[in-house]
Design an enzyme around this catalytic site. Sequence first.
Site, PDB file in Angstrom:
ATOM      1  N   ASN A 111       0.861  -1.177   0.000  1.00 26.51           N
ATOM      2  CA  ASN A 111       0.000   0.000   0.000  1.00 26.51           C
ATOM      3  C   ASN A 111       0.899   1.229   0.000  1.00 26.51           C
ATOM      4  OD1 ASN A 111      -2.309   1.587   0.144  1.00 26.51           O
ATOM      5  ND2 ASN A 111      -2.423   1.477   2.374  1.00 26.51           N
ATOM      6  N   HIS A 113       1.064   5.410   1.140  1.00 26.12           N
ATOM      7  CA  HIS A 113       0.447   6.383   2.053  1.00 26.12           C
ATOM      8  C   HIS A 113       1.116   7.739   1.856  1.00 26.12           C
ATOM      9  CE1 HIS A 113      -1.570   7.980   5.542  1.00 26.12           C
ATOM     10  NE2 HIS A 113      -0.408   8.385   6.031  1.00 26.12           N
TER      11      HIS A 113
END
Length: 204
Positions: A111, A113
Amino acid sequence: MTSSAARLVVLVSGSGSNLQALLDATADPAYGAEVVAVGADRDGIAGLERAVAAGVPTFVTRVGDHPTRADWDAALTAQVAAYRPDLVVSAGFLKLVGARFLDAFGDRYVNTHNSLLPAFPGMNGPRDALAYGVKLAGATLFFVDAGVDTGPIVAQVAVPVEPDDDEASLTERIKQAERAQLVEYVGRLVRHGWSISHRKVTIG
């Protein structure tokens, strides 16, 4: 694509700009990967349209279609597993996965961020960075664990905070750096492999 290309499943919840960057990168066989499916948690989003335009299979797994969050997590896990991914990429996927998904893909689910973790986790990284008065913001690519933005870090890129920045301008500059980092390091991961030991990610 050659049969040796790594298989990517990309999860999206919105416009899919990070997905598009990956689709563009994987068009070059030298990148070493192909997007074999795009999944979403909602219908009618631009990310799915981008996948369809590229000829990539799509699936939608909505939380509301399942009796419990655990049931949704199991369904999402099954959908992703059906495409036999080497790496799963959250590209603006706004749902936290659960234990079943992490058991299956925790060491191969990345992921991105929009802050320099562990600073400013959560939904409002650029806003929180501005409020704190930091001089360097940025983006972090990491392997997902059971926490919120707490997993082992793959890469980080710093974005200077300008004196006249507001949330919108800082967010946009971070997005550009974040997208480039995502494409670069997904490519490195699939071409060279990786290991994770005591929170340290080693590529190659």
